[in-house]
Design a protein around this motif. Structure first.
Motif: not given
Length: 287
Positions: A252, A254, A263-265
């Protein structure tokens, strides 16, 4: 000659040329490298230089000694290693050749594709592709009624087929036709309105020992960071430049863009965005 560069919150505090065999690091005044901070033990760690090699050892400190984000007891130092002691960092520099500082930055922060997990890179490219496709879809199909907040009758009127244009009047046969106000290309596209090619962009380091260094983003995929600490990829696509998280030592954790985690995007980069990755701040600038 090997050097230690002491920093706190990306601000360089001191540099030490390692001319002796032993260097102690700790909070007490008798240390060769003194770090006056409660998070640092009195005698926290030790560096021993033997010929051209340097070895780091933790001296049973309270909070431990970390190298590139990993807790160590003993470690053979390599050029570019980042030692974390308390809240401070010591970058170990042992450059034997006369390479430029730009090359040093690239060796430290730019990760060759062959040294990165292929599955992680494929996942990053897929995320960037999805983000680009979503951006295109949003631009191609704007919700006019929702954006302007039209009444239902007005919104319905927008969907009606517009009336055909009035028939064009042909000039009399004896009258010479005038040239049109503007001419189209053979493909039917006005060059003035044709989309321009994606401009080249660069990252400029804003903090730390490499402040001012620049990296041109000429590759389709540029992987940046420090393995085990934080790694991200910048992809160059027709729609723009996107940054996407690849991996980090802490789940987590980032990269930040303008102070916010991405984030993950994948996230599209805009001119003058500030990227923070693996403790280094970089500005994104379109050419």
């Amino acid at each position: 000659m090997a050097r230690l560069i002491l920093s706190l919150d990306n601000q360089v505090l001191a540099e030490y040329n390692m001319t002796k065999e032993r260097y102690t690091i700790g909070r007490l005044p008798d240390n060769d490298v003194r770090i006056d901070n409660p998070a640092v033990s009195g005698h926290h760690s030790l560096i021993i230089n033997i010929l051209n090699d340097s070895f780091l050892e933790d001296l049973n400190s309270t909070n431990g000694t970390y190298v590139n984000g990993k807790l160590i007891k003993k470690h053979a130092l390599q050029h570019g290693d980042v030692i974390t002691i308390g809240h401070h960092q010591l970058r170990f520099s042992d450059q034997q050749t006369n390479e430029s500082e730009q090359d040093e930055f690239e060796k430290t922060m730019v990760i060759p594709a062959g040294q990165q997990n292929a599955e992680q890179l494929a996942k990053a490219e897929k995320a960037a592709e999805a983000a680009a496709a979503e951006a295109i879809a949003q631009e191609a199909k704007p919700d006019i009624a929702a954006a302007v907040k039209l009444d239902p009758e007005e919104a319905a009127a927008l969907e009606d087929t517009p009336p055909p244009p009035p028939p064009r009047k042909e000039p009399p046969a004896h009258t010479a036709t005038q040239a049109p106000a503007h001419s189209a290309t053979q493909a039917g596209i006005d060059p003035a309105t044709a989309p321009s090619a994606l401009p080249l962009a660069k990252l400029q380091v804003l903090s730390g020992a490499f402040a001012g260094r620049e990296l041109e983003l000429t590759k389709a995929l540029t992987t940046l960071g420090r393995p085990g600490v934080q790694v991200a990829a910048v992809t160059r696509r027709a729609e723009g430049y996107y940054i996407v998280h690849v991996e980090s030592g802490t789940e987590g954790d980032f990269p930040l863009v303008n102070g916010q985690p991405i984030g993950a995007q994948a996230r599209k980069l805009e001119d003058n965005d500030v990227v923070q990755l693996a403790g280094v701040k970089m500005g994104f600038f379109a050419a």
